[in-house]
Design an enzyme around this catalytic site. Structure first.
Site, short mmCIF file in Angstrom:
data_model
loop_
_atom_site.label_atom_id
_atom_site.label_comp_id
_atom_site.label_asym_id
_atom_site.label_seq_id
_atom_site.Cartn_x
_atom_site.Cartn_y
_atom_site.Cartn_z
N HIS A 55 -38.70 -3.70 95.14
CA HIS A 55 -37.57 -2.79 94.94
C HIS A 55 -36.21 -3.49 95.13
O HIS A 55 -35.39 -3.47 94.22
CB HIS A 55 -37.73 -1.56 95.83
CG HIS A 55 -36.49 -0.74 95.95
ND1 HIS A 55 -35.94 -0.09 94.87
CD2 HIS A 55 -35.67 -0.50 96.99
CE1 HIS A 55 -34.83 0.53 95.27
NE2 HIS A 55 -34.64 0.29 96.55
N HIS A 79 -30.42 -4.56 100.99
CA HIS A 79 -29.84 -3.22 101.14
C HIS A 79 -30.68 -2.22 101.92
O HIS A 79 -30.14 -1.30 102.52
CB HIS A 79 -29.41 -2.64 99.78
CG HIS A 79 -30.52 -2.00 98.99
ND1 HIS A 79 -31.27 -2.69 98.08
CD2 HIS A 79 -31.00 -0.73 98.99
CE1 HIS A 79 -32.15 -1.87 97.54
NE2 HIS A 79 -32.02 -0.68 98.07
N GLU A 83 -32.11 0.07 107.38
CA GLU A 83 -32.59 1.45 107.36
C GLU A 83 -34.10 1.52 107.61
O GLU A 83 -34.58 2.36 108.34
CB GLU A 83 -32.26 2.05 105.98
CG GLU A 83 -32.69 3.49 105.78
CD GLU A 83 -31.68 4.47 106.37
OE1 GLU A 83 -30.49 4.27 106.12
OE2 GLU A 83 -32.11 5.42 107.05
N ASP A 84 -34.85 0.63 106.99
CA ASP A 84 -36.30 0.77 106.95
C ASP A 84 -37.10 -0.24 107.77
O ASP A 84 -38.32 -0.18 107.78
CB ASP A 84 -36.80 0.66 105.49
CG ASP A 84 -36.22 1.73 104.59
OD1 ASP A 84 -35.78 2.75 105.12
OD2 ASP A 84 -36.23 1.55 103.36
N ASP A 145 -29.74 0.50 92.86
CA ASP A 145 -30.81 1.01 93.72
C ASP A 145 -31.40 2.29 93.11
O ASP A 145 -32.61 2.44 92.94
CB ASP A 145 -30.18 1.30 95.09
CG ASP A 145 -31.10 2.03 96.05
OD1 ASP A 145 -32.27 1.62 96.17
OD2 ASP A 145 -30.64 3.00 96.68
N ASP A 266 -25.84 7.69 63.83
CA ASP A 266 -25.78 6.49 64.67
C ASP A 266 -27.06 6.31 65.47
O ASP A 266 -27.06 5.77 66.55
CB ASP A 266 -24.56 6.51 65.59
CG ASP A 266 -24.58 7.69 66.52
OD1 ASP A 266 -25.37 8.63 66.30
OD2 ASP A 266 -23.79 7.68 67.48
#
Ligand code: MN
Length: 504
Positions: A55, A79, A83-84, A145, A266
């Site tokens: 990810h 990133h 947090e994780d 993300d 288009d």
């Protein structure tokens, strides 16, 4: 169609891509960030069953497709770490420096905003985007993300899929559009489309595929002819590409045209990319000389750019065998800006910081204006926003955004203190507050808050009311009036207690 970053990427491919637009990039540092993140996430898997590192890697790959500077690529890899995982922001700062740590902190804060009802979420998001004005790089990382999360939605429960897709379609895509990031907008929309309108998605996908398949040979012939014609008229560097319309924008166009694909000219546009603005007009003349233009279909977005900054010449002609074909003519610069918007507009210095005015206040006024417009548009959409007053740019410029422990965003004027925050949540919280933590550390109530602080207030229910001494550091009118009001009511009830017939 553009290549989509869903295929598993490798760190080598990422480095090669970054080096292709920035030969001085510190490859070792990028690899170090990758190893650090991979190690930190080692025990985690994505809902798809893949190792978690796929990810952040895909996120940074999108950032690299936007040709963003290496520090943003590194922040993209890191990133989700604070947090994780049990690796902290401090460790990131130590290894990768304070600038990268600040970007990661920004993303971590955005992640803390939890979903509680669509309206509330939108309101919070809106505020967060504003508070991110100080560092637009965080917004790019957030887009990248989100894009990967959307492109890997299959693995999560349908209800959550729908929610994430809807947010992306209603919030992220319009913002990307406002910022002129056409490619990102198209990808966000197409990835959401599938979950929001599954039947229509299948219909449009099939329709687009079959009409393109039937036209493949024809288009190749027209592209070859266009190239030959331009080259023989001395536009030797002109590049000619075919470009399929993104599915969601095709869908919207079909809805406007009675679902009749024959009326969508288009579906595949031919893009002509030349060196200069003068060559754009030159190429337009050459194309019109060869094929007759349709009346009223010539659009000069160079002389009159779209509000989001989009520039190109568009024309639709009766082409070979009388078929209708749209051409889009632009310079290389216009092309890059169309795909990646403000990300491409800006000059970055060697550290990957946006290099313009050194002072925070004057930094990127266009960006602030863009945000003001977004702010206004989103507010128009939702009627809950009562006061027009706080839409004004000069007002939110002097405001800070502070979090509750639950992830709600409270906006306050600059220089506000904890007591202002407490009253902003609720009068009772203000009246009975006794202590507070800022970013998990105990602080006194007169503490001045900064943008992005997370504030937790403790109350004492048995407390009679506010301390008039708080007026010394309460900054907002709201808090001050509540404190005064309470003091007044105390005095009047005290007076009415000793002198009957006075007070209320
Ligand atoms: Mn993420």
């Amino acid at each position: 169609m553009q290549t989509v970053s869903t295929a598993p990427h490798s760190i080598e491919a990422l480095c090669a891509l970054v080096l292709s637009y920035d030969p001085n990039a510190d490859e070792e540092k990028i690899k170090e960030a990758y190893t650090f993140a991979k190690e930190a996430h080692r025990s985690q898997k994505r809902a798809t069953g893949e190792p978690y590192i796929t990810h952040p890697l895909a996120t940074s790959f999108t950032l690299a497709e936007m040709k963003l500077p290496p520090p943003i690529i590194i922040a993209g890899l890191l990133h989700d770490v604070p947090e994780d995982t049990d690796r902290t922001l401090d460790e990131i700062e130590e290894r990768f420096g304070s600038d990268i740590a600040a970007m990661v902190a920004g993303i971590t804060k955005l992640g803390k905003i939890k979903y509680r009802g669509m309206e509330r979420y939108i309101e919070n998001l809106r505020k967060m985007f504003l508070s991110m004005a100080a560092d637009v790089r965080v917004v790019f990382i957030k887009f990248a993300d989100r894009l990967h999360n959307l492109e890997t939605l299959e693995a999560i429960p349908p209800k959550k899929q729908y929610r994430i897709a809807l947010e992306s379609l209603e919030i992220f895509a319009p913002i990307a559009n406002r910022l002129g990031m056409g490619e990102i907008k198209g990808r966000l929309e197409d990835a959401s489309f599938k979950y929001i309108y599954p039947k229509e998605f299948e219909w449009v996908k099939e329709l687009s595929k079959s009409s393109r398949e039937g036209k493949q040979d024809y288009l190749e012939r027209v592209m070859r002819l266009t190239k030959e014609t331009l080259h023989s008229a001395d536009l030797n560097d002109a590049q000619v590409h075919g470009r399929a319309k993104h599915l969601y924008s095709l869908y919207r166009k079909l809805v406007r045209h009675d679902r009749n694909i024959a009326r969508v000219y288009d579906l595949i546009a031919i893009r002509v990319i030349v060196d200069s603005v003068a060559d754009c007009y030159g190429a337009l003349g050459i194309i019109h000389n060869k094929w007759t233009p349709l009346k009223g279909r010539i659009k000069d977005y160079i002389a009159q750019p779209k509000p989001n900054g989009y520039r190109s010449l568009h024309t639709t002609v009766f082409c070979e065998d009388g078929e209708i074909v749209e051409f889009q003519i632009r310079t290389k610069d216009m092309h890059v800006i169309d795909e990646y918007g403000i990300a491409a507009h800006w000059a970055y210095d060697e550290d990957g910081k946006i290099s313009t005015n050194p002072t925070q206040k004057n930094r990127q006024p266009e960006w602030m204006h863009e945000l003001a417009d977004i702010h206004r548009e989103l507010a128009d959409k939702r009627t809950y926003l009562k006061s027009l007053e706080d839409l004004k740019i000069d007002i939110f410029k002097d405001r800070i955004f502070v979090f509750t422990p639950k992830g709600d965003v409270i906006d306050l004027p600059e220089e506000s203190t904890i007591i202002d925050f407490a009253y902003a949540i609720h009068t009772d919280i203000g009246n009975t507050c006794t202590a507070a933590k800022v970013n998990e550390e105990n602080k006194s109530l007169d503490r001045v808050l900064k943008n992005g602080d997370m504030v937790e207030v403790f109350v004492d229910k048995s407390r009679k009311g506010p301390n008039p001494g708080w007026l010394k550091f309460a900054k907002t009118r709201h808090a001050r009036s509540k404190i005064k009001q309470y003091a007044k009511s105390r005095i009047s009830s005290w007076i009415s207690g000793i002198i009957p017939g006075t007070g209320k």
